[in-house]
Write a protein that holds these residues in place. Structure first.
Motif, PDB file in Angstrom:
ATOM      1  N   ALA A 118       0.844  -1.196   0.000  1.00  0.00           N
ATOM      2  CA  ALA A 118       0.000   0.000   0.000  1.00  0.00           C
ATOM      3  C   ALA A 118       0.874   1.239   0.000  1.00  0.00           C
ATOM      4  CB  ALA A 118      -0.902   0.019   1.234  1.00  0.00           C
ATOM      5  N   PRO A 119       0.390   2.333  -0.608  1.00  0.00           N
ATOM      6  CA  PRO A 119       1.142   3.592  -0.529  1.00  0.00           C
ATOM      7  C   PRO A 119       1.215   4.067   0.917  1.00  0.00           C
ATOM      8  CG  PRO A 119      -1.060   3.967  -1.394  1.00  0.00           C
ATOM      9  CD  PRO A 119      -0.879   2.479  -1.338  1.00  0.00           C
ATOM     10  N   VAL A 120       2.295   4.710   1.276  1.00  0.00           N
ATOM     11  CA  VAL A 120       2.478   5.155   2.655  1.00  0.00           C
ATOM     12  C   VAL A 120       1.422   6.198   3.035  1.00  0.00           C
ATOM     13  CG1 VAL A 120       4.126   6.180   4.280  1.00  0.00           C
ATOM     14  CG2 VAL A 120       4.928   4.599   2.538  1.00  0.00           C
ATOM     15  N   SER A 121       0.877   6.893   2.049  1.00  0.00           N
ATOM     16  CA  SER A 121      -0.174   7.863   2.338  1.00  0.00           C
ATOM     17  C   SER A 121      -1.396   7.212   2.971  1.00  0.00           C
ATOM     18  CB  SER A 121      -0.580   8.607   1.065  1.00  0.00           C
ATOM     19  OG  SER A 121      -1.006   7.703   0.059  1.00  0.00           O
ATOM     20  N   ARG A 122      -1.563   5.900   2.813  1.00  0.00           N
ATOM     21  CA  ARG A 122      -2.700   5.213   3.435  1.00  0.00           C
ATOM     22  C   ARG A 122      -2.644   5.332   4.957  1.00  0.00           C
ATOM     23  NH1 ARG A 122      -4.277  -0.933   1.989  1.00  0.00           N
ATOM     24  NH2 ARG A 122      -4.817   0.155   0.047  1.00  0.00           N
ATOM     25  N   TRP A 123      -1.442   5.420   5.517  1.00  0.00           N
ATOM     26  CA  TRP A 123      -1.304   5.435   6.976  1.00  0.00           C
ATOM     27  C   TRP A 123      -1.226   6.854   7.539  1.00  0.00           C
ATOM     28  CZ3 TRP A 123      -2.417   0.696   6.663  1.00  0.00           C
ATOM     29  CH2 TRP A 123      -1.767  -0.167   5.787  1.00  0.00           C
ATOM     30  N   THR A 124      -1.105   7.846   6.686  1.00  0.00           N
ATOM     31  CA  THR A 124      -0.907   9.221   7.155  1.00  0.00           C
ATOM     32  C   THR A 124      -2.079   9.684   8.023  1.00  0.00           C
ATOM     33  OG1 THR A 124       0.451   9.774   5.238  1.00  0.00           O
ATOM     34  CG2 THR A 124      -0.572  11.609   6.412  1.00  0.00           C
ATOM     35  N   GLU A 197      15.704  17.361 -10.153  1.00  0.00           N
ATOM     36  CA  GLU A 197      15.643  15.910 -10.322  1.00  0.00           C
ATOM     37  C   GLU A 197      15.300  15.501 -11.748  1.00  0.00           C
ATOM     38  OE1 GLU A 197      16.250  13.240  -8.080  1.00  0.00           O
ATOM     39  OE2 GLU A 197      17.310  14.966  -7.250  1.00  0.00           O
ATOM     40  N   GLY A 198      14.945  16.491 -12.580  1.00  0.00           N
ATOM     41  CA  GLY A 198      14.600  16.188 -13.952  1.00  0.00           C
ATOM     42  C   GLY A 198      13.267  15.486 -14.112  1.00  0.00           C
ATOM     43  N   VAL A 199      12.331  15.788 -13.204  1.00  0.00           N
ATOM     44  CA  VAL A 199      10.995  15.183 -13.274  1.00  0.00           C
ATOM     45  C   VAL A 199       9.953  16.286 -13.172  1.00  0.00           C
ATOM     46  CG1 VAL A 199      11.777  13.014 -12.262  1.00  0.00           C
ATOM     47  CG2 VAL A 199      10.868  14.807 -10.768  1.00  0.00           C
ATOM     48  N   SER A 200       8.714  15.934 -13.458  1.00  0.00           N
ATOM     49  CA  SER A 200       7.628  16.894 -13.319  1.00  0.00           C
ATOM     50  C   SER A 200       7.224  17.007 -11.846  1.00  0.00           C
ATOM     51  CB  SER A 200       6.423  16.463 -14.143  1.00  0.00           C
ATOM     52  OG  SER A 200       5.835  15.287 -13.590  1.00  0.00           O
ATOM     53  N   VAL A 201       6.582  18.115 -11.521  1.00  0.00           N
ATOM     54  CA  VAL A 201       6.075  18.285 -10.158  1.00  0.00           C
ATOM     55  C   VAL A 201       5.104  17.160  -9.822  1.00  0.00           C
ATOM     56  CG1 VAL A 201       4.610  19.743  -8.699  1.00  0.00           C
ATOM     57  CG2 VAL A 201       6.426  20.781 -10.080  1.00  0.00           C
ATOM     58  N   ARG A 202       4.263  16.792 -10.782  1.00  0.00           N
ATOM     59  CA  ARG A 202       3.283  15.733 -10.529  1.00  0.00           C
ATOM     60  C   ARG A 202       3.964  14.409 -10.244  1.00  0.00           C
ATOM     61  NH1 ARG A 202      -0.472  14.032  -7.831  1.00  0.00           N
ATOM     62  NH2 ARG A 202      -1.845  12.475  -8.778  1.00  0.00           N
ATOM     63  N   SER A 203       5.032  14.087 -10.967  1.00  0.00           N
ATOM     64  CA  SER A 203       5.764  12.842 -10.719  1.00  0.00           C
ATOM     65  C   SER A 203       6.367  12.843  -9.318  1.00  0.00           C
ATOM     66  CB  SER A 203       6.859  12.644 -11.761  1.00  0.00           C
ATOM     67  OG  SER A 203       6.316  12.435 -13.035  1.00  0.00           O
ATOM     68  N   LEU A 204       6.908  13.983  -8.914  1.00  0.00           N
ATOM     69  CA  LEU A 204       7.477  14.105  -7.576  1.00  0.00           C
ATOM     70  C   LEU A 204       6.397  13.919  -6.509  1.00  0.00           C
ATOM     71  CD1 LEU A 204      10.311  14.758  -6.393  1.00  0.00           C
ATOM     72  CD2 LEU A 204       9.550  17.129  -6.206  1.00  0.00           C
ATOM     73  N   GLN A 205       5.237  14.504  -6.723  1.00  0.00           N
ATOM     74  CA  GLN A 205       4.140  14.366  -5.774  1.00  0.00           C
ATOM     75  C   GLN A 205       3.679  12.915  -5.666  1.00  0.00           C
ATOM     76  OE1 GLN A 205       1.548  17.230  -7.608  1.00  0.00           O
ATOM     77  NE2 GLN A 205       2.122  18.876  -6.189  1.00  0.00           N
ATOM     78  N   ARG A 206       3.636  12.215  -6.784  1.00  0.00           N
ATOM     79  CA  ARG A 206       3.231  10.805  -6.759  1.00  0.00           C
ATOM     80  C   ARG A 206       4.241   9.966  -5.998  1.00  0.00           C
ATOM     81  NH1 ARG A 206       1.452  11.637 -12.284  1.00  0.00           N
ATOM     82  NH2 ARG A 206       3.460  10.849 -13.020  1.00  0.00           N
ATOM     83  N   LEU A 207       5.538  10.242  -6.206  1.00  0.00           N
ATOM     84  CA  LEU A 207       6.578   9.502  -5.483  1.00  0.00           C
ATOM     85  C   LEU A 207       6.454   9.724  -3.984  1.00  0.00           C
ATOM     86  CD1 LEU A 207       9.250   7.815  -5.578  1.00  0.00           C
ATOM     87  CD2 LEU A 207      10.456  10.021  -5.602  1.00  0.00           C
ATOM     88  N   PHE A 208       6.257  10.968  -3.574  1.00  0.00           N
ATOM     89  CA  PHE A 208       6.147  11.268  -2.153  1.00  0.00           C
ATOM     90  C   PHE A 208       4.892  10.639  -1.547  1.00  0.00           C
ATOM     91  CE2 PHE A 208       9.179  14.538  -0.425  1.00  0.00           C
ATOM     92  CZ  PHE A 208      10.107  14.435  -1.451  1.00  0.00           C
ATOM     93  N   ALA A 209       3.776  10.661  -2.260  1.00  0.00           N
ATOM     94  CA  ALA A 209       2.558  10.044  -1.738  1.00  0.00           C
ATOM     95  C   ALA A 209       2.747   8.544  -1.537  1.00  0.00           C
ATOM     96  CB  ALA A 209       1.389  10.307  -2.678  1.00  0.00           C
ATOM     97  N   ALA A 210       3.416   7.899  -2.477  1.00  0.00           N
ATOM     98  CA  ALA A 210       3.578   6.450  -2.424  1.00  0.00           C
ATOM     99  C   ALA A 210       4.608   6.012  -1.402  1.00  0.00           C
ATOM    100  CB  ALA A 210       3.964   5.918  -3.803  1.00  0.00           C
ATOM    101  N   TYR A 211       5.675   6.806  -1.211  1.00  0.00           N
ATOM    102  CA  TYR A 211       6.798   6.342  -0.399  1.00  0.00           C
ATOM    103  C   TYR A 211       7.050   7.151   0.865  1.00  0.00           C
ATOM    104  CZ  TYR A 211       8.090   2.843  -3.787  1.00  0.00           C
ATOM    105  OH  TYR A 211       8.083   1.728  -4.581  1.00  0.00           O
ATOM    106  N   VAL A 212       6.608   8.379   0.911  1.00  0.00           N
ATOM    107  CA  VAL A 212       6.809   9.205   2.112  1.00  0.00           C
ATOM    108  C   VAL A 212       5.504   9.314   2.898  1.00  0.00           C
ATOM    109  CG1 VAL A 212       7.573  11.440   3.001  1.00  0.00           C
ATOM    110  CG2 VAL A 212       8.637  10.484   0.944  1.00  0.00           C
ATOM    111  N   GLY A 213       4.407   9.555   2.197  1.00  0.00           N
ATOM    112  CA  GLY A 213       3.111   9.636   2.855  1.00  0.00           C
ATOM    113  C   GLY A 213       2.509  11.019   2.875  1.00  0.00           C
ATOM    114  N   VAL A 214       3.305  12.018   2.546  1.00  0.00           N
ATOM    115  CA  VAL A 214       2.848  13.401   2.421  1.00  0.00           C
ATOM    116  C   VAL A 214       3.542  14.009   1.213  1.00  0.00           C
ATOM    117  CG1 VAL A 214       2.301  13.819   4.868  1.00  0.00           C
ATOM    118  CG2 VAL A 214       4.647  14.140   4.041  1.00  0.00           C
ATOM    119  N   GLY A 215       3.067  15.166   0.772  1.00  0.00           N
ATOM    120  CA  GLY A 215       3.641  15.795  -0.401  1.00  0.00           C
ATOM    121  C   GLY A 215       4.952  16.506  -0.114  1.00  0.00           C
ATOM    122  N   PRO A 216       5.729  16.799  -1.144  1.00  0.00           N
ATOM    123  CA  PRO A 216       7.013  17.484  -0.942  1.00  0.00           C
ATOM    124  C   PRO A 216       6.847  18.875  -0.340  1.00  0.00           C
ATOM    125  CG  PRO A 216       6.471  17.300  -3.287  1.00  0.00           C
ATOM    126  CD  PRO A 216       5.513  16.438  -2.562  1.00  0.00           C
TER     127      PRO A 216
END
Length: 273
Positions: A118-124, A197-216
């Motif tokens: 599950a994405p870490v955002s599930r537990w936030t 990082e050479g990515v879009s803001v949306r890609s960064l937000q998706r990574l943070f939601a899935a692995y950190v649990g909150v947005g950048p």
């Protein structure tokens, strides 16, 4: 993989750290080498208080696994274990009588390899019995019962190693990005971080939601508040206008607003004699 370092020695996130340390025994311990890429540290607290005391914490962008035994907490004899997702607000805990807590603070981005389903955002913003997140559930008594602190640390190591975290390049990337935000004061905007990082803001937000649990953006703001809180606790004569500029605020008023919204009191309440 990054993360091979000892436990932090700062008090960032703790509101009035000297007052807390006057009431409890607080220690940080290092996990087993195989776990260090994923974990910040273990944190151990014991207390025996004649009068109740309320502790206050501005949470880090980290998931915690917490084993606890104190009055009013689940089964006071066997103890209780829970997964605590990232806290979005000031966390206040009333401590009274005798109690013990053994906690695991995961690195931001380091929890997902232990619970990949599950994405870490599930537990936030949530606190859940450990059995709802991990199988098998953690043996609370095995962690809390030993009088010897080293045995408690060994029990934490054994349980987490048995969960078998596996390599995950996206987790590594998320951990590296949060470390960059935490340590580099020039990282003040999400769009700038994404460009670097050479990515879009949306890609960064998706990574943070899935692995950190909150947005950048939340992470950047939270580390700003941690810095301001640390300064307020260590320097009664802190230059708030200068600190606001250092942290990338347009003016002192914006820093005071964010600080007050997070802590519940303005900075001057913590620096007043």
């Amino acid at each position: 993989m990054a993360g091979q370092r000892g436990p932090r020695r700062d008090t960032r996130g703790i509101v009035d750290a000297p007052e807390l340390f006057a009431h409890v025994q607080f220690r940080r311990r290092e996990p087993a080498p195989a776990l260090r890429p994923y974990l910040e540290h273990y944190w151990l607290i014991d207390w025996d208080l004649p009068q109740p005391y309320a502790s206050h914490l501005v949470p880090h962008p980290s998931v915690n696994l917490v084993f606890e035994r104190y009055p009013g907490c689940g089964d006071e004899e066997a103890g209780y274990a829970e997964v605590s997702g990232i806290g979005l607000e000031l966390f206040t805990q009333k401590l009274e009588a005798r109690g013990r807590v053994c906690g695991v603070q995961f690195r931001p981005g380091g929890f997902r390899p232990f619970a990949p389903g599950a994405p870490v955002s599930r537990w936030t913003g949530r606190r859940l019995p450990v059995a709802e997140v991990f199988a098998p559930p953690a043996p609370a008594s095995a962690v809390l019962d030993p009088a010897d602190e080293d045995e408690r640390v060994a029990a934490l190591d054994a349980y987490l190693l048995a969960l078998g975290p596996g390599p995950d390049p996206r987790a590594e990337r998320a951990m590296a990005l949060v470390d960059l935000v935490r340590t580099d004061r020039t990282v003040l905007r999400v769009d700038a971080l994404a460009r670097a990082e050479g990515v879009s803001v949306r890609s960064l937000q998706r990574l943070f939601a899935a692995y950190v649990g909150v947005g950048p953006k939340w992470v950047i703001l939270r580390y700003r508040i941690h810095e301001a809180l640390e300064r307020a606790g260590s320097d009664p004569a802190v230059d708030w206008a200068g600190l606001a500029a250092d942290l990338g605020y347009s003016d002192q008023a914006h820093l005071v607003r964010d600080f007050t919204a997070t802590i519940g009191v303005p900075p001057t309440a913590l620096t007043a004699p």
